[in-house]
Structure formats: C-alpha cells, structure tokens
Design an enzyme around this catalytic site. Structure first.
Site: not given
Length: 401
Positions: A156, A232
C-alpha cells in the site's frame, strides 16, 4: 512444473484461466502446531490459496542477527501439504496492525535513515534482509514445485508516498534474488493511491471492503488490461484498547463477497483467520486525515471478526462465505477438519501410597540434613521468613539448598 502467469484478462495456470480464491492467514499469529488445522479450515470454506505477510522485525531483532527465518519456509511447506497456493507479501513494510509495520526499531531509529525511500542506508539493510528471506521463498515457487504463485512489492505504498523509483528498485531486487513468479502491488481504490503505489509492468490490485464495482472501475482507469483482484477484502476489522469489538453482519459481508465474484475478479479475504498478536507485537494507529490524532493501540487479539475465529472455530460468517464460494468451485467442498487435540496438563506424580507429591520445596524441607554438613551462612527475606541456607560439606565444597 506448472507455470502461473498474468494474462490480459485473467490469471493463467499452464495457459488455462484460473480464479484465485484466497484467504489471509499470518503464520506468525498462529502456533505452528495449528497451521495444518487452520489451512484445512480455509480449504473447507472453499478457498484454493492462502496469503501471508512476513514481519521483518520479528526475524531480525538486531543488525546481523536473524531469528528463525526458516519458519517462513516451514509454513509454505505446510501450505503445499494442505493443497493450497500461496501469496507472499514480504514488504519490507507490511502494516498488518503489527509493531512498527514490520520494520525493525533499530532501523527506523537509526539517525538519518529514511525508511521506505531510496536512501542507501535503508536499501542496504533491505538487501541484507531479502538475501536471508528469499532463500525460503525462491525454492518454493510454483515453477520449482512449490506453492508460491505471487509476491508483493512493498505494501500500500500509494497511501504513503509516490516514489515509483523506490518501488522499481525493490522489484528489481526481488527479481535479482530469484523471484520468477508474477509480482504485484496493492493499494486503495483511489486515483492518487494507484498512481503513487503501482508500477509499470507489475500487476496492480486494490483493497476495499465494499462497493466492488466502483473500486474495480477505479482500477480500470489506471490498468485497462490484466486480471481484476481484490487483494484485501476487509470482511472484518481490528480492535483498539478501550474500544468496542468491531463486527460485520455475516449476510452483508457475504453479499459484498458475491459482488466481487460477479465482477469476474479474484479475491483475498482479509482476514480468513486472524489469530493472535502474541507478546508485545500488536501495533497502533493514529486517526485523522494526516494521522495526527490520538494514538490508538491495537489489542492482542487479532480475531478480526474473521470467518474462522481466533480459536479456529467456524463462525456464522464462515458458512455464509462457504455458500458463496462453493458456486465458484467444481465439485463438493471438503468437510471440516477434526479439532487438534489440546495438550492435557501434566499429572502430578504420586507417592507410593497414591497421594500427590508435595511441591519440591516441601519435599526438601522434610529431608534430614545431610550428614557431616554444617550451616555456614543464612540469607533472610522478609522478617521471620527463612529463604535459603548455604551448606559446607567436607569433600563436596559448598552448595545452596
């Protein structure tokens, strides 16, 4: 050996389209003796893959000192025995509600070192760490007979920075160390996150908990081609000290999962089984847009309201997800594995008469003083409480009883 590749619209296994139905399970949050059971629970839910982070600070407590890096290899061997594929996310930054995001404190506390950048002092330590870690991952890639099909570059990064040169440097390091399976990045479905966190020539994936169609539309604006994947899918959430236990309605979460699959995408449930942040390894968060809010430490439990709870039991969410996932799997799903036997407490030894033996200090107190020994000195604890006697015995030297 099989070959796993990224096609124009799907993942390909030996040239045939395949969908990844994955679930996150962190080997470092589950006792090793329970790995087999938890992996079997993932299979019973309908998954064909497992994803795990690797926390750098757990395995390198001090510069030049590495601790049980082979646990990564042992976990991947357990994944292969369970009949699953594996997605590995080595960081070096992992977040994961883990202490310091997985970065060693000795590294981020080093004066002048700028983590998650092209700073030479930082990349020097990353190269040394990857040299140790990738010995456990590279031999276990799918094209070498192992379960590993995907490896992540950073984590991320678009939520932190936009230095794609740093990402390219990490990707080149992974390739130089022998990673041949596809690489990927994962970021939130925001334009600035995908711009700063993705890398040309590397698969881009998105992380979200709902509104799959909007999230994948954002991904398509940046990547017109390639398979869609939610790396995710937040089917639960973590808890903070002094906060409420976060739960998500099982039927609503199953509906969000169904929407992902209706888009033709692959998915990774985060978390499929959360486990426990043992010791002092639980991380902390800060609220606010600029992360300048109060510190919110995470609790030890990482149950995450996952479909397989912290104790390894199926929840109502497990059965909802199993129903949704079964539509994507040919044939019947396997049943639940038997619960691993708990270790019974060791029985206290008994005397010949059948009475339990008293504790060691009582047995010692009941003994007769050794012959020809005389007390030399005594040490005292609280007033009136005898603690220890030091004896001097001819031919034996002195000892403490």
């Amino acid at each position: 050996m099989s070959e796993f590749t990224v096609g124009e619209s799907a993942f390909l296994l030996d040239g045939r389209p395949v969908r990844l139905l994955s679930g996150a399970l962190h080997y470092f949050r589950v006792h090793e003796a329970q790995w087999g059971h938890r992996l079997a629970m993932l299979r019973a839910m309908g998954l064909n893959c497992v994803e795990t982070y690797v926390p750098w600070n757990l395995h390198q407590p001090r510069p030049g000192v590495f601790r049980d890096v082979r646990a990564v290899g042992r976990f991947l061997d357990a994944v292969r025995e369970a009949g699953l594929w594996a997605i590995v996310r080595p960081g070096p930054y992992i977040c994961a509600e883990w202490e310091n995001g997985g970065l060693p404190a000795w590294l981020t506390g080093e004066p002048g070192t700028r983590a998650r950048t092209r700073d030479e002092r930082y990349t020097f330590h990353v190269r040394n760490w990857f040299h140790q870690l990738l010995h456990e991952i590279v031999p276990r890639q799918l094209d070498r007979g192992g379960p590993v099909i995907l490896v992540q570059v950073e984590n991320e990064y678009g939520s932190y920075g936009s230095d794609t040169g740093h990402l390219a440097e990490l990707a080149g390091l992974l390739r130089a160390k022998g990673v041949t399976v596809p690489l990927f990045t994962s970021d939130g479905p925001e334009d600035h996150m995908l711009t700063g966190g993705s890398l040309p020539g590397v698969l881009a994936t998105v992380n979200f908990g709902s509104h799959a169609r909007e999230a994948f539309a954002a991904l398509r604006r940046h990547r017109p081609d390639g398979p869609l994947m939610c790396m995710e899918f937040w089917c639960g959430w973590f808890d903070h000290w002094a906060g409420e236990h976060v739960v998500r309605d099982p039927a609503e979460a199953a509906g969000a999962l169904r929407e992902i699959l209706e888009c033709g995408a692959s998915v990774n449930l985060y978390m499929a089984h959360g486990g426990t942040s043992f010791g002092g390894w639980a991380g902390a968060n800060r609220g606010g847009a600029l992360h300048e809010g109060p510190l919110e430490p995470d609790v030890t439990s990482y149950d995450y309201d996952a479909p397989v709870d912290e104790y390894g039991r199926p929840t109502e969410k497990f059965w909802h997800f199993r129903e949704v996932l079964s539509a994507c799997r040919p044939g019947p799903l396997p049943g639940l594995p038997p619960r691993p036997a708990s270790r019974a407490p060791r029985p206290r030894p008994c005397s010949p008469a059948g009475r339990p033996r008293p504790p060691c200090w009582r047995r010692w107190a009941a003994r007769r003083r050794p012959p020809r020994c005389r007390p030399r000195s005594r040490s005292w604890g609280s007033p009136g409480v005898w603690c220890a006697t030091r004896w001097t015995c001819p031919g034996r030297g002195s000892r403490t009883r």
